[in-house]
Design a protein around this motif. Structure first.
Motif, PDB file in Angstrom:
ATOM      1  N   UNK A 195      48.379  70.055  -6.253  1.00  0.00           N
ATOM      2  CA  UNK A 195      49.513  69.168  -5.999  1.00  0.00           C
ATOM      3  C   UNK A 195      50.574  69.225  -7.095  1.00  0.00           C
ATOM      4  N   UNK A 196      50.303  69.984  -8.163  1.00  0.00           N
ATOM      5  CA  UNK A 196      51.288  70.174  -9.226  1.00  0.00           C
ATOM      6  C   UNK A 196      51.984  71.538  -9.113  1.00  0.00           C
ATOM      7  N   UNK A 233      40.413  76.447  -2.288  1.00  0.00           N
ATOM      8  CA  UNK A 233      41.341  75.329  -2.165  1.00  0.00           C
ATOM      9  C   UNK A 233      41.166  74.408  -3.357  1.00  0.00           C
ATOM     10  N   UNK A 234      42.105  73.488  -3.490  1.00  0.00           N
ATOM     11  CA  UNK A 234      42.016  72.443  -4.500  1.00  0.00           C
ATOM     12  C   UNK A 234      41.776  71.130  -3.776  1.00  0.00           C
ATOM     13  N   UNK A 235      40.685  70.448  -4.140  1.00  0.00           N
ATOM     14  CA  UNK A 235      40.303  69.205  -3.488  1.00  0.00           C
ATOM     15  C   UNK A 235      41.248  68.073  -3.872  1.00  0.00           C
ATOM     16  N   UNK A 236      41.115  66.952  -3.187  1.00  0.00           N
ATOM     17  CA  UNK A 236      41.994  65.809  -3.416  1.00  0.00           C
ATOM     18  C   UNK A 236      41.869  65.265  -4.834  1.00  0.00           C
ATOM     19  N   UNK A 237      40.705  65.457  -5.463  1.00  0.00           N
ATOM     20  CA  UNK A 237      40.519  64.970  -6.837  1.00  0.00           C
ATOM     21  C   UNK A 237      40.863  66.028  -7.882  1.00  0.00           C
ATOM     22  N   UNK A 238      41.400  67.178  -7.452  1.00  0.00           N
ATOM     23  CA  UNK A 238      41.791  68.227  -8.377  1.00  0.00           C
ATOM     24  C   UNK A 238      40.749  69.290  -8.618  1.00  0.00           C
ATOM     25  N   UNK A 239      39.551  69.145  -8.076  1.00  0.00           N
ATOM     26  CA  UNK A 239      38.519  70.159  -8.250  1.00  0.00           C
ATOM     27  C   UNK A 239      38.930  71.446  -7.534  1.00  0.00           C
ATOM     28  N   UNK A 240      38.653  72.589  -8.167  1.00  0.00           N
ATOM     29  CA  UNK A 240      38.980  73.888  -7.603  1.00  0.00           C
ATOM     30  C   UNK A 240      37.728  74.464  -6.958  1.00  0.00           C
ATOM     31  N   UNK A 241      37.874  74.960  -5.722  1.00  0.00           N
ATOM     32  CA  UNK A 241      36.771  75.579  -5.000  1.00  0.00           C
ATOM     33  C   UNK A 241      37.135  77.018  -4.672  1.00  0.00           C
ATOM     34  N   UNK A 242      36.150  77.915  -4.829  1.00  0.00           N
ATOM     35  CA  UNK A 242      36.312  79.306  -4.430  1.00  0.00           C
ATOM     36  C   UNK A 242      35.054  79.727  -3.689  1.00  0.00           C
ATOM     37  N   UNK A 243      35.231  80.423  -2.567  1.00  0.00           N
ATOM     38  CA  UNK A 243      34.081  80.741  -1.714  1.00  0.00           C
ATOM     39  C   UNK A 243      34.220  82.142  -1.155  1.00  0.00           C
ATOM     40  N   UNK A 244      33.059  82.729  -0.778  1.00  0.00           N
ATOM     41  CA  UNK A 244      33.107  84.071  -0.226  1.00  0.00           C
ATOM     42  C   UNK A 244      31.772  84.614   0.189  1.00  0.00           C
ATOM     43  N   UNK A 245      31.416  85.771  -0.365  1.00  0.00           N
ATOM     44  CA  UNK A 245      30.266  86.532   0.075  1.00  0.00           C
ATOM     45  C   UNK A 245      28.962  85.738   0.049  1.00  0.00           C
ATOM     46  N   UNK A 271      34.543  82.456   5.092  1.00  0.00           N
ATOM     47  CA  UNK A 271      35.820  83.143   5.305  1.00  0.00           C
ATOM     48  C   UNK A 271      37.040  82.257   5.109  1.00  0.00           C
ATOM     49  N   UNK A 272      36.901  80.936   5.218  1.00  0.00           N
ATOM     50  CA  UNK A 272      38.071  80.065   5.078  1.00  0.00           C
ATOM     51  C   UNK A 272      37.631  78.660   4.717  1.00  0.00           C
ATOM     52  N   UNK A 273      38.471  77.988   3.928  1.00  0.00           N
ATOM     53  CA  UNK A 273      38.305  76.578   3.586  1.00  0.00           C
ATOM     54  C   UNK A 273      39.607  75.849   3.885  1.00  0.00           C
ATOM     55  N   UNK A 274      39.506  74.618   4.336  1.00  0.00           N
ATOM     56  CA  UNK A 274      40.698  73.793   4.565  1.00  0.00           C
ATOM     57  C   UNK A 274      40.315  72.343   4.340  1.00  0.00           C
ATOM     58  N   UNK A 275      41.327  71.522   4.055  1.00  0.00           N
ATOM     59  CA  UNK A 275      41.035  70.107   3.851  1.00  0.00           C
ATOM     60  C   UNK A 275      42.093  69.226   4.484  1.00  0.00           C
TER      61      UNK A 275
END
Length: 337
Positions: A195-196, A233-245, A271-275
């Motif tokens: 959000x920044x 994605x970046x969660x609502x509390x600012x946590x960073x998530x990365x996902x894959x294999x 394959x995909x993340x969304x919030x």
């Protein structure tokens, strides 16, 4: 998932770069390949009665509308929250589209194979081509626009492009060499922002990249993982998530300095993340659906009865996830039986 021999030597272990080529049915352009995929056709993508069954690789919102892109330049639009879809009126290129982004309800961009970047000014109804390179298939895997003028696209072998005029001109960014490497050649597979306005790229070799100046300069954020990240994605509390294999999902609460692995209870690739607000949904191969209500600190996993190879999702205006796959638009599980 069988990739039918399409992952060649220089793509081995390189995650979505190979998966996208395989899903699209294209030949790899890696060293040792017999030839490049067919050059894009500079004509509107064919209108097909079965367009909703085409492989879709990305989806997003344009106002209340959902826009999804995929194989053969097919762009699908939904104005009823995903209940029905129709094909865009005009797409000028028959090439695989891997990513789509909108700055508002009208201005949008899509990117894909052959370095193609397309632009729309009417919410995805019609598209024009801004960029392409038919001399080499150096695909773009992700594109993001911060507003109607500033955008970033990333792709194969650390390809990073930036624009400050809405995509009329694109400049190539020279990427720094990762520590311990001889050159910058990571495949950059997904883009997401906080959000920044800080921009993150999901990459192979367990790497996440961060840019604080809209893509002009980048820092590497090693996670300790060795495989490929396809999305984040970046969660609502600012946590960073990365996902894959293989169901791998990592989380950082200190802007990427340290990471912890989150148990997804699955070995299926994500394959995909969304919030939507604090709700996070992930999708993956083999019908995998992940849900989190605590900003990604934990996930509950479920598997669709049809085991569809899920490739993308977008939340509709009502906060409900609309899913896409190798077989196109995905019906709710109770309707797919």
């Amino acid at each position: 998932m069988t990739l039918n021999g399409l992952i060649l030597s220089s793509f081995t272990g390189r995650g979505v770069a190979a998966i996208l080529v395989a899903l699209a049915g294209a030949s790899s352009q890696a060293a040792g390949a017999e030839g490049l995929p067919p050059a894009p056709v500079a004509a509107p993508a064919v209108h097909a009665v079965n367009a909703t069954q085409a492989t879709m690789l990305a989806a997003t919102r344009a106002g209340a509308r959902i826009v999804a892109v995929g194989d053969h330049g097919i762009v699908l639009l939904s104005d009823d929250g995903g209940k029905s879809h129709r094909q865009s009126k005009s797409v000028p290129l028959d090439a695989t589209l891997t990513s789509v982004t909108f700055a508002d309800g009208k201005q949008g961009w899509a990117a894909g194979h052959w370095g193609a970047i397309l632009h729309t000014e009417d919410g995805g109804e019609t598209w024009s081509q801004q960029r392409g390179d038919i001399k080499q298939d150096r695909p773009l895997f992700a594109i993001h626009f911060f507003d109607a003028t500033h955008g970033v696209a990333v792709g194969l072998w650390s390809l990073v492009l930036v624009t400050e005029d809405g995509g009329k001109a694109w400049q190539t960014v020279e990427m720094p060499i990762p520590e311990g490497a001889k050159k910058a050649d990571l495949n950059l597979l997904g883009l997401f922002v906080d959000d920044k306005g800080r921009l993150f790229a999901a990459a192979e070799r367990g790497m996440v990249l961060r840019s604080d100046d809209r893509g002009s300069h980048w820092a590497y954020l090693p996670t300790g993982y060795k495989g490929s990240f396809w999305t984040g994605l970046v969660a609502a509390d600012g946590a960073i998530l990365a996902a894959g294999l293989r169901g791998s999902l990592y989380r950082s609460t200190d802007y990427g300095r340290t990471w912890s692995r989150i148990d997804t209870q699955s070995k299926s690739s994500i394959t995909d993340l969304a919030r939507a607000g604090s709700q996070i949904v992930g999708v993956g191969l083999d019908g995998l659906i992940l849900r989190s209500a605590d900003n990604g600190a934990s996930f509950k996993a479920e598997v669709r009865d049809d085991h569809a190879s899920l490739t993308a999702l977008a939340f509709n205006a009502a906060g409900q996830p609309v899913l896409y796959s190798r077989q196109g638009v995905v019906l709710p599980d109770d309707k797919a039986k």
